[in-house]
Design an enzyme around this catalytic site. Structure first.
Site: not given
Ligand code: AMP
Length: 285
Positions: A30, A33
């Site tokens: 999203h 990311h």
């Molecule tokens: P994930 O795919 O959920 O493991 O997240 C991958 C990276 O994206 C991690 O470093 C998360 O902290 C970051 N992330 C997830 N959601 C958000 C958001 N809303 N804003 C900024 N970074 C995010």
């Protein structure tokens, strides 16, 4: 953008890169990311993203099997964000034999998220260390959305002397305040309308502390009660120090600027987490 299924392919693709900036993800991407990809662009001459849904960090009753997998759409997003290479290993590449060695973080990993997701940070640190070794980045970008994860990975980088600079990225939110998350897609329309309350409750506590209140335990239980009234099952609402995630001194000796408020709660079958700084800061730690 090149899609690399093995670290050998990725190494060939990155042979002339001088400074690789790396963003690990579990896909279902999203805007949050993609904001990390754009930040990575500012920090390296090559940007590598990874997509790997890491079985090791899911508990036996968690959503590993139903975690949303949207590979083609993710690739479109990554291309539009200017990512040079996507590393998308399968389980055989990441775990060719059972992963018997694990990274076990210090006791802070057993608190907050760790209390409700035992072994979660062992799984996260283990896969992140493997990804760092496979991708060999100079810079890694992580989101403040997962604040405890950010701090634990930062600690791992420091204590294992990994030659990687960690960059922390602000949380991207929907207009109504809800932090963007892959798990938001599980919410029913009614739950989606209710979901921003978690952020509002955290913000109210942070604002109360910023205006001088130091009765943290009261503020936490008021926050929990408000969520309960609206049908949430609360795992934790916690005021912690920004450095070390320690419980702050009960008499308010910690300066409000160094405090953060974290929360995790379930709405129906969906578990959401979020956190806010008491005073918005530009830099992490
Ligand atoms: P994930 O795919 O959920 O493991 O997240 C991958 C990276 O994206 C991690 O470093 C998360 O902290 C970051 N992330 C997830 N959601 C958000 C958001 N809303 N804003 C900024 N970074 C995010």
């Amino acid at each position: 953008m090149d899609i690399c299924r093995t670290s050998a392919e990725l190494a060939r693709r990155m042979a002339s890169a001088k400074r690789i900036a790396f963003v690990p993800t579990m896909g279902n991407l999203h805007e949050g990311h993609l904001s990390l990809m754009r930040i990575a662009r500012e920090h390296g001459d090559a940007v590598v993203a990874s997509i790997f849904v890491n079985r090791l960090q899911f508990g036996p009753n968690e959503d590993f099997d139903r975690y949303p997998r949207t590979f083609e759409r993710d690739c479109d997003g990554l291309r539009s964000a200017g990512v040079d290479a996507l590393y998308a290993p399968d389980e055989q590449e990441m775990y060719p034999v059972p992963q018997l060695y694990r990274v076990h973080p210090p006791p802070v990993g057993d608190e907050l998220e760790g209390t409700f997701r035992p072994g979660f940070f062992d799984g996260v640190c283990t896969v992140v260390l493997k990804l760092f070794n496979l991708v060999q980045p100079q810079v890694a970008v992580f989101g403040k959305k997962d604040r405890q994860q950010l701090k634990i990975v930062r600690g791992m980088i420091q204590q294992f002397n990994l030659p990687i600079v960690m960059v922390a990225a602000e949380t991207i939110r929907a207009d109504d305040g809800l932090a963007l998350s892959s798990r938001n897609g599980y919410l029913t329309p009614a739950e989606r309308t209710e979901a921003p309350r978690l952020y509002r409750v955290l913000r109210q506590i942070a604002d109360a502390i910023a205006s001088g209140r130091a009765d943290y335990a009261n503020l936490e239980s008021q926050g929990r009660a408000e969520l309960h009234r609206h049908g949430w099952a609360v795992d934790y609402i916690a005021v912690r120090t920004g450095i070390g995630l320690r419980i702050p001194h009960p008499e308010g000796f910690d300066h409000p600027n160094v405090l953060i408020v974290l929360g995790a709660a379930k709405l129906g079958g969906t578990r959401l987490i979020d956190n806010v700084d008491v005073t918005p800061k530009v830099n992490e730690d």
